[in-house]
Every structure is written in structure tokens, then in C-alpha cells.
Design an enzyme around this catalytic site. Structure first.
Site, PDB file in Angstrom:
ATOM      1  CE  LYS A  37      38.315  42.441  64.693  1.00 10.02           C
ATOM      2  NZ  LYS A  37      36.933  42.091  64.385  1.00 10.02           N
ATOM      3  CG  ASP A  64      35.538  39.834  67.332  1.00  5.53           C
ATOM      4  OD1 ASP A  64      34.902  39.621  68.378  1.00  5.53           O
ATOM      5  OD2 ASP A  64      35.476  40.908  66.712  1.00  5.53           O
ATOM      6  CE  LYS A  66      31.780  41.764  68.643  1.00  5.65           C
ATOM      7  NZ  LYS A  66      32.631  41.557  67.446  1.00  5.65           N
ATOM      8  CG  PHE A  67      31.193  31.893  71.118  1.00  5.54           C
ATOM      9  CD1 PHE A  67      30.827  31.610  69.811  1.00  5.54           C
ATOM     10  CD2 PHE A  67      32.462  31.518  71.545  1.00  5.54           C
ATOM     11  CE1 PHE A  67      31.706  30.963  68.947  1.00  5.54           C
ATOM     12  CE2 PHE A  67      33.344  30.867  70.690  1.00  5.54           C
ATOM     13  CZ  PHE A  67      32.960  30.586  69.389  1.00  5.54           C
ATOM     14  CG  HIS A  68      24.656  36.212  73.863  1.00  2.92           C
ATOM     15  ND1 HIS A  68      24.213  37.499  73.778  1.00  2.92           N
ATOM     16  CD2 HIS A  68      24.087  35.711  74.998  1.00  2.92           C
ATOM     17  CE1 HIS A  68      23.421  37.770  74.802  1.00  2.92           C
ATOM     18  NE2 HIS A  68      23.320  36.685  75.546  1.00  2.92           N
ATOM     19  CG  ASP A  69      23.679  29.255  72.436  1.00  2.00           C
ATOM     20  OD1 ASP A  69      22.756  28.818  73.161  1.00  2.00           O
ATOM     21  OD2 ASP A  69      23.730  29.060  71.213  1.00  2.00           O
ATOM     22  N   PRO A  71      25.236  28.223  78.704  1.00  2.00           N
ATOM     23  CG  PRO A  71      25.361  28.714  80.996  1.00  2.00           C
ATOM     24  CD  PRO A  71      24.381  28.578  79.866  1.00  2.00           C
ATOM     25  CB  THR A 120      30.940  50.692  69.788  1.00  2.00           C
ATOM     26  OG1 THR A 120      31.251  49.764  68.757  1.00  2.00           O
ATOM     27  CG2 THR A 120      31.969  50.587  70.878  1.00  2.00           C
ATOM     28  CD  GLN A 192      35.367  52.021  64.564  1.00  2.00           C
ATOM     29  OE1 GLN A 192      34.479  52.279  65.362  1.00  2.00           O
ATOM     30  NE2 GLN A 192      35.895  50.812  64.447  1.00  2.00           N
ATOM     31  NE  ARG A 213      37.394  50.767  58.398  1.00  2.00           N
ATOM     32  CZ  ARG A 213      36.183  51.228  58.695  1.00  2.00           C
ATOM     33  NH1 ARG A 213      35.371  51.608  57.732  1.00  2.00           N
ATOM     34  NH2 ARG A 213      35.784  51.289  59.948  1.00  2.00           N
TER      35      ARG A 213
HETATM   36  O1  C5P Z   1      38.827  49.445  60.267  1.00  2.00           O
HETATM   37  P1  C5P Z   1      38.644  49.635  61.727  1.00  2.00           P
HETATM   38  O2  C5P Z   1      39.905  49.979  62.472  1.00  2.00           O
HETATM   39  O3  C5P Z   1      37.528  50.602  62.048  1.00  2.00           O
HETATM   40  O4  C5P Z   1      38.204  48.189  62.229  1.00  2.00           O
HETATM   41  C1  C5P Z   1      38.034  47.883  63.570  1.00  2.00           C
HETATM   42  C2  C5P Z   1      37.807  46.424  63.750  1.00  2.00           C
HETATM   43  O5  C5P Z   1      37.443  46.235  65.116  1.00  2.00           O
HETATM   44  C3  C5P Z   1      36.669  45.851  62.933  1.00  2.00           C
HETATM   45  O6  C5P Z   1      36.971  44.473  62.701  1.00  2.00           O
HETATM   46  C4  C5P Z   1      35.484  45.994  63.851  1.00  2.00           C
HETATM   47  O7  C5P Z   1      34.482  45.044  63.618  1.00  2.00           O
HETATM   48  C5  C5P Z   1      36.124  45.738  65.208  1.00  2.00           C
HETATM   49  N1  C5P Z   1      35.404  46.299  66.347  1.00  2.00           N
HETATM   50  C6  C5P Z   1      35.113  47.630  66.465  1.00  2.00           C
HETATM   51  N2  C5P Z   1      34.428  48.107  67.543  1.00  2.00           N
HETATM   52  C7  C5P Z   1      34.061  47.278  68.506  1.00  2.00           C
HETATM   53  C8  C5P Z   1      34.360  45.918  68.420  1.00  2.00           C
HETATM   54  C9  C5P Z   1      35.046  45.457  67.305  1.00  2.00           C
HETATM   55  O8  C5P Z   1      35.482  48.425  65.595  1.00  2.00           O
HETATM   56  N3  C5P Z   1      33.428  47.756  69.565  1.00  2.00           N
END
Ligand code: C5P
Length: 236
Positions: A37, A64, A66-69, A71, A120, A192, A213
Site C-alpha cells: 500500500k 491509497d 482517497k480521491f474525492h473530487d 466525477p 475511523t 489503533q 506496524r
Molecule cells: O500500523 P498500522 O497497522 O496501524 O497501519 C494501518 C495502515 O492502514 C496505515 O497505513 C493506515 O493509514 C491505514 N488505515 C487505517 N485505518 C483506516 C484506513 C487506513 O489504519 N480506516
């Protein structure tokens, strides 16, 4: 979409600041991971050449951004991502059906469009404030936007492991679920709030797992990938 398998796919997030660090990680993981990614930090610093370099290593790319514009703009951005060789890309579902539909058209047959429903990082109060309403029910909005994404032809959505079971129950295999925030049992959650083990995410219906991570900060990233793969392979 071409190239879709029934087997859950493991994607490692290249949350690093330079192409040099990204390539070092890709080479260190070798056959342990063939899908990466690239997010907005790495892409903005290094540009499309970092994606090409990783594709040249024989790996797939999930762009990744995340396009938002409007169409038309999103259609052409998705076309550019697909011609760069991305296998997956993201758009914000709140851009609406016409925008998602345009992304799907631009991405073509070989690149899947995944919609981000509600970030999130947003809770009921901040989502309500952003959209000018009283408190919103986040889960209801996630469901509503998942429906918009599916109706517009999206390959799937990004969701947490917590939301995945109910979304999978409602939409089945018509919507591929990509789940980030994966941790091995007992692993450090970092920042997270809603983590899942690989096994739980797959049981919940995940088609793609994003590993950050849990792998990149591990003392033995190759061994950690092997543990993740073994856990996923045990799920019937
Ligand atoms: O290190 P970790 O496992 O927390 O990373 C999760 C990856 O997923 C990061 O690149 C983060 O930006 C991405 N991500 C996320 N939650 C989301 C969308 C993407 O953690 N809702």
C-alpha cells in the site's frame, strides 16, 4: 475485476517517508509479501516513480490516495492510477454515486475501486459537525455509504474488523472488504482503537488485510508475515 482470488490477500502498508526506505522494506520482505500500500505521504514525497519501482520488483500496488473530487477529475485520476499499474485504489464514498461510478469507469478492468465510508478518526459528534447535523449514528452512515458504493459498482470498501461482520452479512461477496488495523494476538495496538487479528478479520469476511506496524515494526518482519499467513490459511 481481473485477478481477484478467493484467498485473502495480505498487503503491507509502506508508511515510510522515502522511496529508499520503501524499497528496503520490499526487498527485506521478498517473497513474504508481494502486495504493498502506498499512501498520500509516500506518494506526495516521491511521486509515481516509487510505485513503478515497486512494480518493477514484481509486486502489486494498492494506491491509497482517497480521491474525492468531481466525477470527471476522479475518472481521470483513476485512469492514471490504473495506467501506472495500481491493482487497487481508494475514493471517498461521500463523493457520491456519480463520482464512484466515474472512478470505476476510469480504473477499468484491472484496477479495483475501494470506497472509504467514514474515516475511523471520526466519531458521532465530529461526523455530525462535519455534515452540519446533530450527532450521527456512525455505523448507520457506514452502512448507507457501503450501499452507495456497491450500487455505483465499487469493487469493495475499507472497513474496520469491528464493522466487517455486519457489512459482510448484509452485502456478502458483492463487496470486497479491506481491513486495516491488523494485529497478531497480544500485539501492541499503537494508536489503533479497533484492531483485529488476521484470523478474526478473515472470519469476518475480509478479502484484503492491510498490515502496518504489526509487520514493519516487528523485530522479524519475514517471520511475522509467515505467522500471519499461517493464521489466515487455517480459516476454512
Ligand atoms: O500500523 P498500522 O497497522 O496501524 O497501519 C494501518 C495502515 O492502514 C496505515 O497505513 C493506515 O493509514 C491505514 N488505515 C487505517 N485505518 C483506516 C484506513 C487506513 O489504519 N480506516
Amino acid at each position: 475485476m481481473a485477478g481477484v482470488t478467493d484467498v485473502p490477500e495480505l498487503i503491507v502498508a509502506l508508511d515510510v517517508a522515502s522511496a529508499r526506505e520503501a524499497l528496503a522494506l520490499v526487498r527485506r520482505l521478498g517473497d513474504a509479501c508481494r502486495f504493498y500500500k502506498i499512501g498520500s505521504e509516500l506518494f506526495t514525497r516521491e511521486g509515481p516513480s516509487v510505485a513503478r519501482a515497486i512494480i518493477d520488483e514484481g509486486c502489486d500496488i494498492f494506491l491509497d490516495l482517497k480521491f474525492h473530487d468531481i466525477p470527471n477529475t476522479v475518472r481521470e485520476a483513476a485512469r492514471a492510477a490504473a495506467s501506472l499499474g495500481a491493482r487497487l485504489l481508494t475514493v471517498h464514498a461521500s463523493g457520491g454515486a456519480a463520482m464512484i461510478d466515474a472512478a470505476v469507469e476510469g480504473a477499468g478492468h484491472d484496477c479495483g475501486v475501494l470506497a472509504v465510508t467514514v474515516l475511523t478518526s471520526l466519531d458521532a459528534a465530529s461526523l455530525g459537525a462535519a455534515w452540519g447535523r446533530d450527532q450521527l449514528d456512525v455505523e448507520k452512515e457506514v452502512f448507507r455509504l457501503a450501499g452507495v458504493a456497491r450500487a455505483a459498482g465499487s469493487h469493495g470498501i475499507v472497513c474496520s474488523g469491528r464493522e466487517a461482520p455486519s457489512i459482510h452479512a448484509a452485502f456478502g461477496d458483492s463487496l470486497a472488504l479491506l481491513v486495516p488495523g491488523i494485529r497478531l494476538a497480544g500485539g501492541e495496538a499503537h494508536d489503533q482503537a479497533r484492531t483485529s487479528t488476521p484470523g478474526a478479520a478473515v472470519r469476518a469476511g475480509a478479502r484484503y488485510l492491510v498490515l502496518g506496524r504489526a509487520v514493519t515494526a516487528a523485530a522479524d518482519p519475514v517471520g511475522t508475515m509467515a505467522r500471519v499467513r499461517a493464521e489466515v490459511a487455517l480459516i476454512p
